[in-house]
Design a protein around this motif. Sequence first.
Motif, PDB file in Angstrom:
ATOM      1  N   GLU A 163       0.835  -1.209   0.000  1.00 11.67           N
ATOM      2  CA  GLU A 163       0.000   0.000   0.000  1.00 11.67           C
ATOM      3  C   GLU A 163       0.874   1.267   0.000  1.00 11.67           C
ATOM      4  OE1 GLU A 163      -3.402  -0.229   0.192  1.00 11.67           O
ATOM      5  OE2 GLU A 163      -4.056   1.749   0.795  1.00 11.67           O
TER       6      GLU A 163
ATOM      7  N   LEU B   4      14.280   0.874   0.683  1.00 13.04           N
ATOM      8  CA  LEU B   4      14.226   1.186   2.117  1.00 13.04           C
ATOM      9  C   LEU B   4      13.819  -0.063   2.901  1.00 13.04           C
ATOM     10  CD1 LEU B   4      12.392   4.583   2.705  1.00 13.04           C
ATOM     11  CD2 LEU B   4      14.547   3.827   3.676  1.00 13.04           C
TER      12      LEU B   4
ATOM     13  N   LEU C  45       4.520  -2.693   7.770  1.00 11.65           N
ATOM     14  CA  LEU C  45       3.551  -1.723   8.294  1.00 11.65           C
ATOM     15  C   LEU C  45       4.150  -0.329   8.274  1.00 11.65           C
ATOM     16  CD1 LEU C  45       2.062  -3.477  11.436  1.00 11.65           C
ATOM     17  CD2 LEU C  45       0.931  -2.922   9.300  1.00 11.65           C
ATOM     18  N   ALA C  46       5.429  -0.241   8.696  1.00 11.92           N
ATOM     19  CA  ALA C  46       6.095   1.059   8.726  1.00 11.92           C
ATOM     20  C   ALA C  46       6.151   1.648   7.329  1.00 11.92           C
ATOM     21  CB  ALA C  46       7.507   0.907   9.295  1.00 11.92           C
ATOM     22  N   LEU C  47       6.411   0.806   6.342  1.00 16.83           N
ATOM     23  CA  LEU C  47       6.499   1.278   4.962  1.00 16.83           C
ATOM     24  C   LEU C  47       5.149   1.850   4.517  1.00 16.83           C
ATOM     25  CD1 LEU C  47       8.790   1.200   2.831  1.00 16.83           C
ATOM     26  CD2 LEU C  47       7.580  -0.690   1.778  1.00 16.83           C
TER      27      LEU C  47
ATOM     28  N   LEU D 265       2.748   3.102   6.531  1.00 16.39           N
ATOM     29  CA  LEU D 265       2.490   4.357   7.243  1.00 16.39           C
ATOM     30  C   LEU D 265       3.351   5.481   6.670  1.00 16.39           C
ATOM     31  CD1 LEU D 265       2.274   3.026  10.917  1.00 16.39           C
ATOM     32  CD2 LEU D 265       0.406   3.779   9.453  1.00 16.39           C
ATOM     33  N   LEU D 266       4.610   5.159   6.368  1.00 21.52           N
ATOM     34  CA  LEU D 266       5.511   6.169   5.810  1.00 21.52           C
ATOM     35  C   LEU D 266       5.014   6.638   4.448  1.00 21.52           C
ATOM     36  CD1 LEU D 266       8.271   7.634   6.094  1.00 21.52           C
ATOM     37  CD2 LEU D 266       9.254   5.785   4.775  1.00 21.52           C
TER      38      LEU D 266
ATOM     39  N   GLY E  33       1.964   8.824   4.775  1.00 20.11           N
ATOM     40  CA  GLY E  33       2.313  10.132   5.315  1.00 20.11           C
ATOM     41  C   GLY E  33       3.049  10.997   4.306  1.00 20.11           C
ATOM     42  N   LEU E  34       4.092  10.419   3.709  1.00 20.58           N
ATOM     43  CA  LEU E  34       4.910  11.187   2.757  1.00 20.58           C
ATOM     44  C   LEU E  34       4.091  11.621   1.554  1.00 20.58           C
ATOM     45  CD1 LEU E  34       8.423   9.511   2.447  1.00 20.58           C
ATOM     46  CD2 LEU E  34       7.869  11.782   3.280  1.00 20.58           C
TER      47      LEU E  34
ATOM     48  N   MET F  71       1.955  14.518   2.148  1.00 16.42           N
ATOM     49  CA  MET F  71       2.734  15.748   2.211  1.00 16.42           C
ATOM     50  C   MET F  71       3.121  16.219   0.808  1.00 16.42           C
ATOM     51  SD  MET F  71       5.952  16.043   4.726  1.00 16.42           S
ATOM     52  CE  MET F  71       7.296  16.188   3.587  1.00 16.42           C
TER      53      MET F  71
ATOM     54  N   GLU G 171       0.032  17.374  -1.379  1.00 17.16           N
ATOM     55  CA  GLU G 171      -0.928  18.348  -0.870  1.00 17.16           C
ATOM     56  C   GLU G 171      -1.220  19.465  -1.868  1.00 17.16           C
ATOM     57  OE1 GLU G 171       0.037  20.444   2.692  1.00 17.16           O
ATOM     58  OE2 GLU G 171      -2.009  20.222   3.423  1.00 17.16           O
TER      59      GLU G 171
ATOM     60  N   GLU H  85      -5.788  12.122  -1.655  1.00 18.88           N
ATOM     61  CA  GLU H  85      -5.040  11.534  -0.547  1.00 18.88           C
ATOM     62  C   GLU H  85      -5.611  10.148  -0.230  1.00 18.88           C
ATOM     63  OE1 GLU H  85      -4.967  13.814   3.017  1.00 18.88           O
ATOM     64  OE2 GLU H  85      -3.270  12.690   3.792  1.00 18.88           O
TER      65      GLU H  85
ATOM     66  N   ALA I 210      -6.748   3.377  -1.193  1.00 21.42           N
ATOM     67  CA  ALA I 210      -7.921   2.848  -0.487  1.00 21.42           C
ATOM     68  C   ALA I 210      -7.862   1.349  -0.217  1.00 21.42           C
ATOM     69  CB  ALA I 210      -9.195   3.189  -1.267  1.00 21.42           C
ATOM     70  N   GLY I 211      -6.722   0.880   0.255  1.00 22.75           N
ATOM     71  CA  GLY I 211      -6.631  -0.523   0.641  1.00 22.75           C
ATOM     72  C   GLY I 211      -6.322  -1.471  -0.501  1.00 22.75           C
TER      73      GLY I 211
ATOM     74  N   TYR J 183     -11.920  -0.998   7.257  1.00 26.08           N
ATOM     75  CA  TYR J 183     -12.679  -0.289   6.215  1.00 26.08           C
ATOM     76  C   TYR J 183     -14.178  -0.508   6.423  1.00 26.08           C
ATOM     77  CZ  TYR J 183      -8.364   0.610   3.681  1.00 26.08           C
ATOM     78  OH  TYR J 183      -7.123   1.062   3.326  1.00 26.08           O
TER      79      TYR J 183
ATOM     80  N   LYS K 156       0.263  17.683   7.265  1.00 27.09           N
ATOM     81  CA  LYS K 156       0.541  16.318   6.800  1.00 27.09           C
ATOM     82  C   LYS K 156       1.946  15.871   7.203  1.00 27.09           C
ATOM     83  CE  LYS K 156      -3.247  15.927   4.090  1.00 27.09           C
ATOM     84  NZ  LYS K 156      -3.788  17.238   4.205  1.00 27.09           N
TER      85      LYS K 156
ATOM     86  N   LYS L 129       2.204  13.125   9.917  1.00 28.53           N
ATOM     87  CA  LYS L 129       2.046  11.714   9.517  1.00 28.53           C
ATOM     88  C   LYS L 129       3.356  11.172   8.935  1.00 28.53           C
ATOM     89  CE  LYS L 129      -2.310  10.123   9.954  1.00 28.53           C
ATOM     90  NZ  LYS L 129      -2.400  10.429  11.353  1.00 28.53           N
ATOM     91  N   ALA L 130       4.025  12.017   8.140  1.00 23.29           N
ATOM     92  CA  ALA L 130       5.297  11.592   7.567  1.00 23.29           C
ATOM     93  C   ALA L 130       6.317  11.352   8.677  1.00 23.29           C
ATOM     94  CB  ALA L 130       5.816  12.643   6.589  1.00 23.29           C
TER      95      ALA L 130
ATOM     96  N   GLY M   1       5.757   8.044  10.386  1.00 21.30           N
ATOM     97  CA  GLY M   1       6.267   6.925   9.597  1.00 21.30           C
ATOM     98  C   GLY M   1       7.773   6.818   9.691  1.00 21.30           C
TER      99      GLY M   1
ATOM    100  N   LEU N 225       8.903   5.325  13.045  1.00 27.67           N
ATOM    101  CA  LEU N 225       8.786   3.863  13.148  1.00 27.67           C
ATOM    102  C   LEU N 225       9.918   3.184  12.379  1.00 27.67           C
ATOM    103  CD1 LEU N 225       7.385   1.372  14.137  1.00 27.67           C
ATOM    104  CD2 LEU N 225       5.745   1.548  12.285  1.00 27.67           C
ATOM    105  N   PHE N 226      10.277   3.742  11.228  1.00 23.58           N
ATOM    106  CA  PHE N 226      11.379   3.184  10.461  1.00 23.58           C
ATOM    107  C   PHE N 226      12.669   3.195  11.265  1.00 23.58           C
ATOM    108  CE2 PHE N 226      11.886   1.595   6.334  1.00 23.58           C
ATOM    109  CZ  PHE N 226      10.657   1.715   5.737  1.00 23.58           C
TER     110      PHE N 226
END
Lengths: 306, 359
Positions: free
Chosen positions: A39, A76, A93-95, A97-98, A101-102, A105, A108, A215, A219-220, B155, B324, B327-328, B331, B334-335
């Motif tokens: 994702e 990474l 999971l971290a990948l 979330l990262l 988030g990125l 950003m 935007e 953003e 969607a999964g 979801y 935003k 959120k970055a 992440g 956590l890395f």
Amino acid sequence: MEILEAILITIVTASTPLLLAALGELVVERSGVLNLGVEGMMIMGAVCAFAVSLTTGNPYLGLVAGMLGGVVMSILFGFLTLTLVSNQVATGLALTLLGLGLSGMVGEGFVGTPGVKLAPLPIPGLVELPVIGRALFGQDPLFYLSVVLTIGTTWFLFKSRAGLIVRAVGENHGSAHALGYSVIKVRYLAVMFGGLCAGLAGAYLSLVYTSLWIENMTAGRGWIALALVVFASWLPKRLIIGAYLFGTVSILQFHAQGAGIGIPSQLLSALPYLATILALVFISRNRAVARANTPACLGLAFVPDR
Amino acid sequence: MQIELQKRALPSSLMTWLSPALAITLTVLTGALMFGMLGFNPAQALYVYFIAPLLDSWSLQELVVKAAPLVLIGVGLSICYRSNNWNIGAEGQFTMGAILGSILPVVFYQWESPLTFPLMVALGALGGALFGAIPALLKNKFGANEILTSLMLTYVALLTLDYLVRGPWKNPEGFNFPESRLFSDAALAPSLIADSRMHIGALFAVIAVIAIFILFSRTLKGFEIRVLGATPRAGNFAGFSKERMILFAFMTSGALAGIAGIIEVAGPIGQLTPTISPGYGFTAIIVAFLGRLNPIGILFAGLLLALSYLGGEAAQIELGISEKTSKAFQGILLFYILACDTLIHYHVKFVSSKKKEAV
């Protein structure tokens, strides 16, 4: 007839990103690595493709950027899980979330801006075929690529020597290492291929499927792609069936709404997720069948003896 | 240049506590770099992000308000992750807790009694626990992968909430906005200090930390969690049931997430809206790992991640840096945590490629 044709076209566009992402993950898992960050790689692919195609006006440069975005993310992941042997589940999971988030950003400034659409590439002659013509031969280049890639991956994994090594590394990394193969190198390459495919899948979403940046637009889908690999029991050809089944389910909601069927739209939107759960239950129910093709070293860390 | 790992004989206890500090430092440095590249003064940006929110009492209270759900969910997840059950659907359990708990103030809105709020919390816990039980049962009965099912259910929960607030639970006096009725006073979370936003959720979080700390360190169940997580085979020989542990871990963490959910709507929000969480369920995963899956550690980690939310808001208002970025940051953090954790189990050596070939 025209409705049927329209439905077929939308099914193909909904299924292609799933197929692309799942194909990459399938190779990754065949090499024994579980990358739950599909994702995250996908959404980075989507935002990179969108940004570059918008600023350069060239969707093909966007495609390249999407692939690069996915590959950088996968490197990474590879660095953490392969070089630093971190927990693969947590790192995946971290990948994700990262990536979410990125991309939020980076993207935007692009919210609400219409993007550059990747033009379809109709195949002369075949596109005139009734009903299936436009759905199968009037699509964008990425759709054809997804078909070629599926056939190519099947051939690579089961007919080529390099594919045999990938599977060997995934089945028993100790033995593969003892035979002199570089487990880490093979896995890095597989993980990068997964990133490339996920990046392509993301680029498909922002260049073909919507040509908008939204953003969390994946969607999964990255998670559904992961479920598809299990559903296909690690066989690329079954992936096609799975991806198109899910593409159909996810597209059903638009057509049902269009037809004015009185079901809450949220229930229809939830269908792909519910279908994923059902499919997982269905395929995992018989443990012997489910495990037959599971790479034996899936998710296990490997530290070479020195 | 190559990196070589050498396994330590024993996990380094020094590194166990040093690695989160190292991860935080690296995240801050990366943040400075990122701000610099975006064209902001890094020192000023970091000050607004991480220091300024700690300097006035309003933001300190807000910090506690945001940390409470993170800590509640995080300690629950620590049970799951310690026992090797990958529950990543806390966001869904949070939402289901909020939905079930809201039945009282939304459907039975005329019933106002001192019992309303406690009953709502109980229903919230029930909603989260039952929703958490689904992936556990699917894993036990069919062997379905809990990571994927718990995420898919998130979801489903979010869409259920969306359906309710736009459909049957929409406020009849709400000018057609997608919102439920405003909760009555009896249904609102009591404040800890008069006239402050700091509500009883913080107390629940502290109680949960203490309870789970005792569970891990003083009870047989806690031992069982550790054994089944570290060596399932040994747990099996000891007669611990893996299936029961899966259900226990998912239902307990689901209940805690559900409590966090109902308190969030009964506290800061005061009604059901389509979005009730800025991703608490996912951020709590980071909280759990940063806190070393240790309840006390999670308490501090929850405060730190709450600071990242708060700093994000402040940076947006004061410097125009996108919200935003928080959120970055999360992440990236956590890395770094996962990367630094390698130091606990391995000696990391940098070897030049040439030297290696010579050998």
